[in-house]
Design a protein around this motif. Structure first.
Motif, PDB file in Angstrom:
ATOM      1  N   UNK A  25       0.825  -1.200   0.000  1.00 23.51           N
ATOM      2  CA  UNK A  25       0.000   0.000   0.000  1.00 23.51           C
ATOM      3  C   UNK A  25       0.860   1.250   0.000  1.00 23.51           C
ATOM      4  N   UNK A  26       0.226   2.360  -0.279  1.00 27.02           N
ATOM      5  CA  UNK A  26       0.881   3.665  -0.320  1.00 27.02           C
ATOM      6  C   UNK A  26       1.092   4.155   1.111  1.00 27.02           C
ATOM      7  N   UNK A  27       2.332   4.429   1.537  1.00 27.82           N
ATOM      8  CA  UNK A  27       2.551   4.873   2.920  1.00 27.82           C
ATOM      9  C   UNK A  27       1.969   6.252   3.221  1.00 27.82           C
ATOM     10  N   UNK A  28       1.640   7.004   2.187  1.00 26.58           N
ATOM     11  CA  UNK A  28       0.969   8.282   2.401  1.00 26.58           C
ATOM     12  C   UNK A  28      -0.535   8.118   2.508  1.00 26.58           C
ATOM     13  N   UNK A  29      -1.026   6.952   2.086  1.00 27.33           N
ATOM     14  CA  UNK A  29      -2.459   6.647   2.158  1.00 27.33           C
ATOM     15  C   UNK A  29      -2.602   5.135   2.191  1.00 27.33           C
ATOM     16  N   UNK A  31      -4.865   3.179   2.596  1.00 28.12           N
ATOM     17  CA  UNK A  31      -6.037   2.584   1.972  1.00 28.12           C
ATOM     18  C   UNK A  31      -5.864   2.372   0.473  1.00 28.12           C
ATOM     19  N   UNK A  32      -4.813   2.933  -0.096  1.00 30.76           N
ATOM     20  CA  UNK A  32      -4.545   2.779  -1.524  1.00 30.76           C
ATOM     21  C   UNK A  32      -3.611   1.585  -1.740  1.00 30.76           C
ATOM     22  N   UNK A  33      -4.179   0.499  -2.251  1.00 32.09           N
ATOM     23  CA  UNK A  33      -3.385  -0.694  -2.535  1.00 32.09           C
ATOM     24  C   UNK A  33      -2.738  -0.513  -3.907  1.00 32.09           C
ATOM     25  N   UNK A  34      -1.421  -0.609  -3.940  1.00 32.95           N
ATOM     26  CA  UNK A  34      -0.679  -0.354  -5.170  1.00 32.95           C
ATOM     27  C   UNK A  34      -0.518  -1.602  -6.021  1.00 32.95           C
ATOM     28  N   UNK A  35      -0.526  -2.753  -5.389  1.00 36.85           N
ATOM     29  CA  UNK A  35      -0.348  -3.997  -6.120  1.00 36.85           C
ATOM     30  C   UNK A  35      -0.225  -5.154  -5.165  1.00 36.85           C
ATOM     31  N   UNK A  36      -0.360  -6.356  -5.707  1.00 37.52           N
ATOM     32  CA  UNK A  36      -0.139  -7.564  -4.909  1.00 37.52           C
ATOM     33  C   UNK A  36       0.995  -8.359  -5.533  1.00 37.52           C
ATOM     34  N   UNK A  37       1.754  -9.039  -4.670  1.00 35.43           N
ATOM     35  CA  UNK A  37       2.969  -9.735  -5.083  1.00 35.43           C
ATOM     36  C   UNK A  37       2.962 -11.155  -4.532  1.00 35.43           C
ATOM     37  N   UNK A  38       3.775 -12.003  -5.113  1.00 31.82           N
ATOM     38  CA  UNK A  38       3.762 -13.419  -4.757  1.00 31.82           C
ATOM     39  C   UNK A  38       4.356 -13.650  -3.367  1.00 31.82           C
ATOM     40  N   UNK A  39       3.624 -14.401  -2.566  1.00 22.35           N
ATOM     41  CA  UNK A  39       4.134 -14.835  -1.262  1.00 22.35           C
ATOM     42  C   UNK A  39       4.857 -16.154  -1.497  1.00 22.35           C
ATOM     43  N   UNK A  40       6.093 -16.040  -1.904  1.00 22.34           N
ATOM     44  CA  UNK A  40       6.827 -17.199  -2.406  1.00 22.34           C
ATOM     45  C   UNK A  40       7.289 -18.114  -1.282  1.00 22.34           C
ATOM     46  N   UNK A  41       7.640 -19.320  -1.666  1.00 21.69           N
ATOM     47  CA  UNK A  41       8.111 -20.334  -0.730  1.00 21.69           C
ATOM     48  C   UNK A  41       9.565 -20.677  -1.050  1.00 21.69           C
ATOM     49  N   UNK A  42      10.132 -21.544  -0.239  1.00 28.55           N
ATOM     50  CA  UNK A  42      11.493 -21.990  -0.506  1.00 28.55           C
ATOM     51  C   UNK A  42      11.572 -22.757  -1.818  1.00 28.55           C
ATOM     52  N   UNK A  43      10.470 -23.431  -2.190  1.00 31.60           N
ATOM     53  CA  UNK A  43      10.465 -24.151  -3.475  1.00 31.60           C
ATOM     54  C   UNK A  43      10.554 -23.171  -4.646  1.00 31.60           C
ATOM     55  N   UNK A  90       7.962   6.701  -5.373  1.00 27.66           N
ATOM     56  CA  UNK A  90       7.375   7.621  -4.396  1.00 27.66           C
ATOM     57  C   UNK A  90       6.136   7.025  -3.748  1.00 27.66           C
ATOM     58  N   UNK A  91       5.265   6.433  -4.544  1.00 31.04           N
ATOM     59  CA  UNK A  91       3.999   5.950  -3.994  1.00 31.04           C
ATOM     60  C   UNK A  91       4.153   4.689  -3.164  1.00 31.04           C
ATOM     61  N   UNK A  92       5.207   3.901  -3.390  1.00 30.01           N
ATOM     62  CA  UNK A  92       5.331   2.686  -2.589  1.00 30.01           C
ATOM     63  C   UNK A  92       6.326   2.822  -1.440  1.00 30.01           C
ATOM     64  N   UNK A  93       7.314   3.724  -1.555  1.00 24.81           N
ATOM     65  CA  UNK A  93       8.314   3.849  -0.497  1.00 24.81           C
ATOM     66  C   UNK A  93       8.157   5.129   0.304  1.00 24.81           C
ATOM     67  N   UNK A  94       7.632   6.205  -0.316  1.00 25.97           N
ATOM     68  CA  UNK A  94       7.369   7.431   0.416  1.00 25.97           C
ATOM     69  C   UNK A  94       8.287   8.586   0.113  1.00 25.97           C
ATOM     70  N   UNK A  95       9.402   8.342  -0.581  1.00 29.44           N
ATOM     71  CA  UNK A  95      10.302   9.439  -0.928  1.00 29.44           C
ATOM     72  C   UNK A  95       9.551  10.535  -1.679  1.00 29.44           C
ATOM     73  N   UNK A  96      10.078  11.759  -1.589  1.00 32.10           N
ATOM     74  CA  UNK A  96       9.517  12.829  -2.405  1.00 32.10           C
ATOM     75  C   UNK A  96       9.870  12.575  -3.863  1.00 32.10           C
ATOM     76  N   UNK A  97       9.166  13.235  -4.769  1.00 27.61           N
ATOM     77  CA  UNK A  97       9.439  13.056  -6.192  1.00 27.61           C
ATOM     78  C   UNK A  97      10.873  13.442  -6.532  1.00 27.61           C
TER      79      UNK A  97
END
Length: 483
Positions: A25-29, A31-43, A90-97
């Motif tokens: 999610x966006x650390x500035x908001x 409630x804004x989901x930016x994307x979903x990623x794989x919850x990978x395993x050791x395999x 910026x939207x996923x980590x929070x740094x300024x532009x």
């Protein structure tokens, strides 16, 4: 609806065998989901390693300038997508532009730099002790390497590991931090676009406990390069070296800036302030200790407080002075250290509060924070605080300043502000840090010189960046040719 992103294994974007994902999610908001990623395993990690091992020989035998051409095309692809990458960061980590744009440009420059360095890869010819003989060295790739990177520089740090690893002919398994994986995913897309052969780079997301262990333990991994906390880095190094893997870990810091009476105080405040509060203090090289000569201490405290209070905090896409923390847990840890500083008897001069109301309620915002009356043995003067918290300490002379600077378990970056050339040289000689600066902030690195720390900031093995980056990813073979 957010986009689901896959792992990149053997040239294909695929789902984890777990069937599970995690959201970013966006650390500035929040409630804004930016994307979903794989919850990978050791395999999944093992599949990525197998793909990298299978691609080893062909990539290693590719002429170095041809590998460099792939890196240059990657740099061009990054340049073409710079605005997109900057916004993603910026939207996923929070740094300024502004901060994010600078980081993306650094990744572009790193790939360009190592693309050119491939033309000079080679060994050295030495004089043999007899006639009819040649004696020379040649550089060879290590094989398959794993790269484990943090969230705070989510494209620059992957770039300065990936580019030299690929330039020297290694194949890679790459795990980004889960807090900010999106911009590094796009870096992998640029590598794919540049024509990197399948299996040469493999990208796997997920928790360190599930994915990270195989990347340091697996018998087919030849080297591990890690950037992150000292606690995790120590475990990675100990695990990897059990079977004599080559290991490089860059870890925490408690970086000082010394301010001497000869310094221009306005310059000193700017140097300390930008080093302490830039990128929300979320840098291993951030200045968290200002060690100030008693003659200018009170004036410095007053001016650094004014500096902190002048900063605008908000959503990085508004290009404010300081963005949010990356996650709520990082914010909570910073606030906990503020309480520790109070309890230990330091004076909270300004800041220290979570920002609330209006645009702040759904984000992880904190005020820039300054403590004075800090003793060298206080926790806020000893322990890494990955946030915008500055401890200001008073010293009576240069020797005490250097002793206080060195009186921590870390030794990453250190600076002094002085107009006395002798003090500058003596500081460089005496400070226990891998990076020593005079009249510069502790943050900010040139890409063509070595970077790394002393003490608990590093495994003290190999440096990163520049020629040192190439050294880590290569082995030297000595050849005797009797003709």
């Amino acid at each position: 609806m957010s986009t689901e992103h896959g792992n990149y294994i053997d040239g294909d974007w695929i789902e984890s065998e777990s069937g599970e994902t995690f959201a970013v999610s966006n650390p500035a908001n929040k409630n804004e989901i930016l994307g979903t990623y794989q919850q990978s395993t050791s395999d999944d990690a093992k599949a990525a390693i197998e793909a990298a091992v299978a691609a080893q020989d062909e990539w290693a035998s590719t002429p170095a300038p041809e590998r460099g051409a792939v890196l240059k095309r990657t740099a061009d692809a990054l340049e073409a997508r710079k605005d997109e990458l900057t916004k993603t960061l910026t939207t996923e980590e929070g740094k300024t532009l502004s901060e994010a744009g600078g980081e993306v440009q650094r990744a572009i420059d790193i790939f360009t730099y190592y693309a050119e360095k491939t033309r000079d890869l080679g060994g050295t010819m030495k004089a043999a002790s007899a006639g009819n003989k040649q004696l020379y060295t040649k550089l060879e790739p290590l094989g398959t390497v794993s790269l484990i990177t943090p969230w705070n520089y989510p494209i620059a740090i992957p770039a300065w590991k990936l580019a030299p690893a690929l330039a020297t002919g290694n194949t890679v398994v790459f795990k980004p931090a889960s807090a900010a994986p999106g911009v590094s995913l796009k870096l992998v897309e640029c590598l794919e676009q540049a024509g990197l052969p399948s299996g040469v780079v493999n990208y796997v997301t997920g928790s360190g406990s599930d994915v990270g262990a195989p990347l340091s333990e697996h018998g087919e991994i030849d080297a591990v390069s890690f950037t992150g906390s000292t606690a995790i880095g120590t475990i990675v190094a100990q695990t990897a070296t059990e079977d004599l893997k080559r290991v490089q870990c860059e870890m925490g810091g408690k970086n000082p800036t010394v301010v001497m009476p000869s310094a221009d105080l306005t310059d000193a405040v700017d140097i300390v302030g930008s080093g302490a509060f830039g990128v929300t203090g979320q840098a291993c090289t951030a200045c968290s200790r200002a060690i100030v000569h008693e003659e200018v201490y009170d004036e410095f405290v007053a001016e650094i407080v004014d500096y902190a209070e002048s900063l605008t905090v908000g959503d990085g896409t508004d290009d404010v002075d300081m963005g949010p923390h990356v996650t709520e847990s990082e914010l909570d840890e910073t606030l906990e250290y503020v309480n520790v500083g109070r309890e230990d008897g330091a004076t909270l001069e300004t800041g220290g509060n979570r920002l609330t109301g209006d645009e702040y309620d759904d984000g992880y915002f904190v005020e820039p924070t300054v403590f004075s009356d800090v003793n060298a043995d206080m926790r806020i003067a000893q322990e890494e605080i990955f946030g915008p918290v500055l401890a200001v300490l008073s010293v009576s002379d240069f020797e005490e300043a250097v002793a206080v600077a060195n009186g921590v378990e870390f030794g990453l970056s250190a600076s002094i502000v002085t107009d006395d050339l002798s003090e500058g040289h003596r500081f460089i000689e005496g400070v226990e840090a891998g990076v020593a600066k005079v009249n510069e902030k502790t943050t900010g690195l040139e890409l063509h010189v070595p970077f790394g720390g002393y003490k608990q900031s590093s495994t003290n093995t190999y440096r990163e960046q520049g020629d040192a980056g190439l050294d880590f990813f290569t082995s030297i073979k000595t050849a005797y040719l009797n003709y």
